[in-house]
Design a protein around this motif. Structure first.
Motif, PDB file in Angstrom:
ATOM      1  N   ARG A 160       0.822  -1.211   0.000  1.00  0.00           N
ATOM      2  CA  ARG A 160       0.000   0.000   0.000  1.00  0.00           C
ATOM      3  C   ARG A 160       0.860   1.267   0.000  1.00  0.00           C
ATOM      4  NH1 ARG A 160      -3.151   0.935   5.078  1.00  0.00           N
ATOM      5  NH2 ARG A 160      -1.908   2.773   5.326  1.00  0.00           N
ATOM      6  N   CYS A 204       2.608   1.789  -3.359  1.00  0.00           N
ATOM      7  CA  CYS A 204       1.663   2.318  -4.355  1.00  0.00           C
ATOM      8  C   CYS A 204       1.375   3.805  -4.150  1.00  0.00           C
ATOM      9  CB  CYS A 204       0.363   1.525  -4.314  1.00  0.00           C
ATOM     10  SG  CYS A 204       0.546  -0.136  -4.977  1.00  0.00           S
ATOM     11  N   GLU A 205       1.505   4.293  -2.923  1.00  0.00           N
ATOM     12  CA  GLU A 205       1.260   5.702  -2.633  1.00  0.00           C
ATOM     13  C   GLU A 205       2.457   6.591  -2.971  1.00  0.00           C
ATOM     14  OE1 GLU A 205      -0.182   6.527   1.310  1.00  0.00           O
ATOM     15  OE2 GLU A 205      -1.493   4.782   1.276  1.00  0.00           O
TER      16      GLU A 205
END
Length: 60
Positions: free
Chosen positions: A23, A26-27
């Motif tokens: 996560r 991906c940020e």
């Protein structure tokens, strides 16, 4: 993004750590260059990778 503490990371299972790592990765492209948030994200990634490398410290 906030800094994730070592004690928080040690409570997570390997699959949860991997999902959190994914996560955050991906940020990364969405975070402004040279921002505080980007530095925090990189620090969190390092901490997660260390936690994944030491499975004997995590509860089963």
């Amino acid at each position: 993004m906030r800094v994730i503490s070592q004690s928080e990371l040690l409570r997570l299972r390997s699959t949860e750590l991997s999902a959190l790592l994914h996560r955050i990765v991906c940020e990364l492209p969405n975070l402004p260059e040279d921002s505080h948030e980007l530095r925090v994200a990189h620090a969190n990634l390092l901490s997660i990778r260390k936690a994944l490398a030491r499975p004997e410290l995590r509860p089963r």
